[in-house]
Design an enzyme around this catalytic site. Structure first.
Site, PDB file in Angstrom:
ATOM      1  N   ASN A 246       0.645  -1.276   0.065  1.00 26.12           N
ATOM      2  CA  ASN A 246       0.064  -0.073   0.079  1.00 26.12           C
ATOM      3  C   ASN A 246       0.858   1.193  -0.030  1.00 26.12           C
ATOM      4  O   ASN A 246       0.951   1.907  -1.084  1.00 26.12           O
ATOM      5  CB  ASN A 246      -1.034  -0.089   1.220  1.00 26.12           C
ATOM      6  CG  ASN A 246      -1.677   1.151   1.505  1.00 26.12           C
ATOM      7  OD1 ASN A 246      -2.199   1.953   0.496  1.00 26.12           O
ATOM      8  ND2 ASN A 246      -1.210   1.734   2.724  1.00 26.12           N
ATOM      9  N   GLU A 247       1.274   1.406   1.134  1.00 26.66           N
ATOM     10  CA  GLU A 247       2.075   2.907   1.225  1.00 26.66           C
ATOM     11  C   GLU A 247       3.446   2.533   2.054  1.00 26.66           C
ATOM     12  O   GLU A 247       3.772   3.000   2.988  1.00 26.66           O
ATOM     13  CB  GLU A 247       1.581   3.822   2.253  1.00 26.66           C
ATOM     14  CG  GLU A 247       1.807   5.302   1.992  1.00 26.66           C
ATOM     15  CD  GLU A 247       0.909   6.135   3.037  1.00 26.66           C
ATOM     16  OE1 GLU A 247       0.498   6.986   2.255  1.00 26.66           O
ATOM     17  OE2 GLU A 247       0.628   5.953   4.169  1.00 26.66           O
TER      18      GLU A 247
END
Length: 659
Positions: free
Chosen positions: A367-368
């Site tokens: 995701n991040e």
């Protein structure tokens, strides 16, 4: 001020460049897009506590439920569940006729007169032979009611679970009412999976007004299911897509990572969102279905063996045997989306009702995430890339640049993707960049991508202007912020040869239930409140064109006048599309000419976003009101830009005035 439209083409614009990012934050899924009106329908909710590296939950199977009247006893038990994935159920004892129980349903049930609602539940007659009554009532006023005949097979000694269903029609509008289920006589009945859905839920899943908001944006793609919930506060809490498919009754409930947002020592590591859970009523099958229904390409994001790097220290080492589960999840997901029905996971999809493949072409790896010695994200990405492309070389992979675009994490990520991509052009399709910034940053960085190298592409995966922020703050969505986003997107669009995907974040927020502000679409139980940013996304999504027209430096001079402009050509309709933001507080006139300096004239379509007159009495419990309009008008070489506005003009190409 003058805008000269060049007579040559620039960069191709990726079809479907403007898309959506969905994360179950702010009650976006349960309590939002998922049309279920009741809370904790399977009696599996937990109460969440903790802080980074130390999270825990307490069982709360009775959350949202309470007795209705005297003689009602609720016990939440295990032993013989409907599905073992969700072991708790309600054992209800009625000591008098008419005793029942009710659900708080967020801030109460909202019904519209004349509309129908489907109620269903599973029941097992422990020692009861009567009927059931379901109703929606506020005080002593009953707004909808149905009698359901109880069923019991005398030859069945096992007292099997039986599913019941009824439709309620609202006699009148009502807000803040209770859902009540009662017994017509004394006895003991066990209940599970008690549901109430609007009959007009799209595909029986999606709340209609929120679905229409998404469809109205004409998005090119949908990134899902997050966001931080992909990672989870703990690895046990991560989003497991395989638990989100199959029968909804058998999908294992999970607590939401955002249930512990804002915990502190002062509040005992426990907030008002502590019962924010995920029923997974919208799972990966429904996400793919949603993409199909709104015309968006699916872009699922997968966990890489890391819990949220902001909120946790948990990870699975890339060399550990357990790491293989994460890679296998990726391979199996592609099979679920694209495999034929005679494959295992393609068969699961087919049995759920979609025999044809969903046409998955992109997957997000993490995701991040960002590189640290402990996390070693780069090694993880390499392992995923190798495994996926050995079996599915056609799948495009999305990498992560981390949580910002200013730190060493961001610079290290770009060095990694460019170095690896030099030897393997299939290594990374695009790098996911995130930025939540003040409006001034967007204005100051309209040229952000002008000097980017073109060898690896960009996915502007999460962006938003933050004039304000905080929890439950719809006033953070202002016209000022939206105009700065529109201005920045002129630069994104102008650099369409490097930026190929872009999506605002977050998408949804329920009033009174929001952990993050601002957001694209606010809503409550009885309506939706699209923001100025929503209309900016709509204006871009519907008016991208197919190729840019070189600005030849004009954009810089215009920016000095607080006007931000870009031009594209739609080769299908043979129209120029002019996008112009006037960030100033006075109206401005933009002369438009062709390359020969002849005035561009003709009948065009003007789409405009301006401040609404209602903004003078703005109730800050809602996003700032704006006025959005579309109209045909005659353009005679001059485009008037109202103060504080975003304008899109579509005008036939070759419509210069002949002198």
């Amino acid at each position: 001020m003058r805008l000269k439209i060049a007579d040559r083409k620039g960069n191709a614009v990726s079809e479907g460049m403007i898309g959506l990012f969905f994360e179950d934050i702010n009650y976006a899924a349960d309590g939002g897009l998922y049309a279920e009106m009741l809370e904790n329908r399977s009696f599996e909710f937990v109460d969440c506590y903790g802080d980074k590296g130390d999270y825990y939950t307490k069982p709360a199977p009775g959350y949202g439920w309470s007795a209705e009247g005297d003689g009602a006893v609720l016990e939440f038990v295990t032993g013989s569940p409907l599905y073992r994935e969700n072991p708790h159920y309600l054992r209800f004892t009625a000591d008098r006729e008419g005793a029942g129980f009710k659900n708080k349903a967020y801030r109460g049930i909202y019904l519209r007169k004349g509309e129908e609602y489907r109620v269903s539940f599973y029941a097992r007659m422990a020692s009861y032979t009567g009927n059931f009554t379901v109703c929606v009532k506020k005080g002593d006023t009953v707004s909808a009611k149905a009698l359901i005949e109880g069923r019991q097979d005398p030859a069945d000694p096992w007292h099997k679970w039986i599913r019941y269903e009824a439709y309620l029609e609202a006699r009148e509008d009502v807000d803040g009412a209770d859902f009540v289920l009662s017994l017509d006589g004394k006895g003991i009945v066990e209940f599970d999976f008690i549901s109430m859905m609007p009959a007009d839920a799209v595909a029986g899943v999606f709340r209609k007004d929120l679905f229409e908001c998404l469809k109205g944006l004409h998005p090119g793609f949908l990134r899902f299911p997050g966001g931080c919930i992909v990672e989870g506060d703990t690895l046990e809490n991560r989003y497991r897509w395989k638990e989100s498919v199959g029968a909804p009754e058998a999908r294992k409930s999970n607590f939401n990572r955002w249930a512990v947002h804002g915990t502190t020592r002062e509040n005992g590591w426990h907030t008002e969102y502590s019962h924010y859970n995920q029923t997974l009523g919208i799972g990966f099958y429904e996400y793919f279905l949603l993409c199909e229904m709104i015309g968006a390409k699916p872009l699922p994001v997968l966990n890489v063996g890391l819990a949220c790097q902001y909120q946790s220290y948990e990870l699975v080492e890339p060399g550990a045997p357990e790491f293989g589960e994460f890679i296998q999840d990726a391979l199996d997901l592609i099979e679920f989306a694209n495999g034929s029905p005679d494959t295992f996971w393609g068969g699961v999809r087919a049995r759920m009702g979609h025999e044809e493949p969903f046409g998955l072409s992109m997957v997000g790896i993490g995701n991040e995430q960002w590189q640290t010695k402990e996390a070693d994200f780069f090694t993880r990405y390499r392992l995923f890339e190798k495994a996926i492309h050995e079996k599915y070389p056609e799948i495009k992979l999305i990498g992560s640049a981390g949580p910002d675009i200013i730190s060493d994490h961001y610079r290290d990520a770009w060095s990694f993707y460019r170095q690896e991509g030099a030897e393997n052009e299939n290594f990374c399709y695009a790098v996911d960049e995130h930025y939540y910034v003040k409006p001034e940053w967007f204005y100051d960085h309209v040229d952000f991508y002008d000097e980017y190298r073109r060898d690896v592409k960009v996915f502007s995966g999460e962006y938003a202007a933050h004039p304000e922020n905080g929890m439950n703050n719809p006033a953070a969505n202002t016209l000022k912020g939206a105009l700065s986003e529109a201005a920045f997107l002129t630069g994104v669009e102008r650099n369409a040869d490097v930026v190929i995907l872009a999506s605002y974040a977050p998408l949804f927020a329920r009033l009174g239930y929001a952990q993050w502000s601002p957001d694209l679409i606010w809503f409550d139980e009885n309506g939706t409140y699209p923001t100025a940013s929503y209309y900016v996304q709509k204006m871009y999504g519907e008016n991208m064109g197919t190729v840019t027209i070189p600005m030849e430096g004009q954009e810089k001079a215009l920016a000095g006048e607080a006007v931000y402009v870009n031009v594209t050509l739609d080769e299908k309709t043979r129209e120029y599309i002019v996008k112009a933001v006037n960030a100033g507080d006075t109206d401005k006139s933009l002369e438009i000419t062709d390359s020969g300096e002849k005035a561009v004239c003709g009948r065009g379509k003007r789409i405009e976003l301006v401040r609404s007159p209602e903004a003078k009495g703005w109730d800050r419990m809602r996003p700032e009101p704006v006025a959005y309009s579309e109209k045909e008008e005659q353009i005679n070489g001059v485009l008037v830009l109202p103060a504080e506005s975003f304008t899109v003009l579509r005008i036939p190409a070759g419509s210069a005035r002949q002198e």
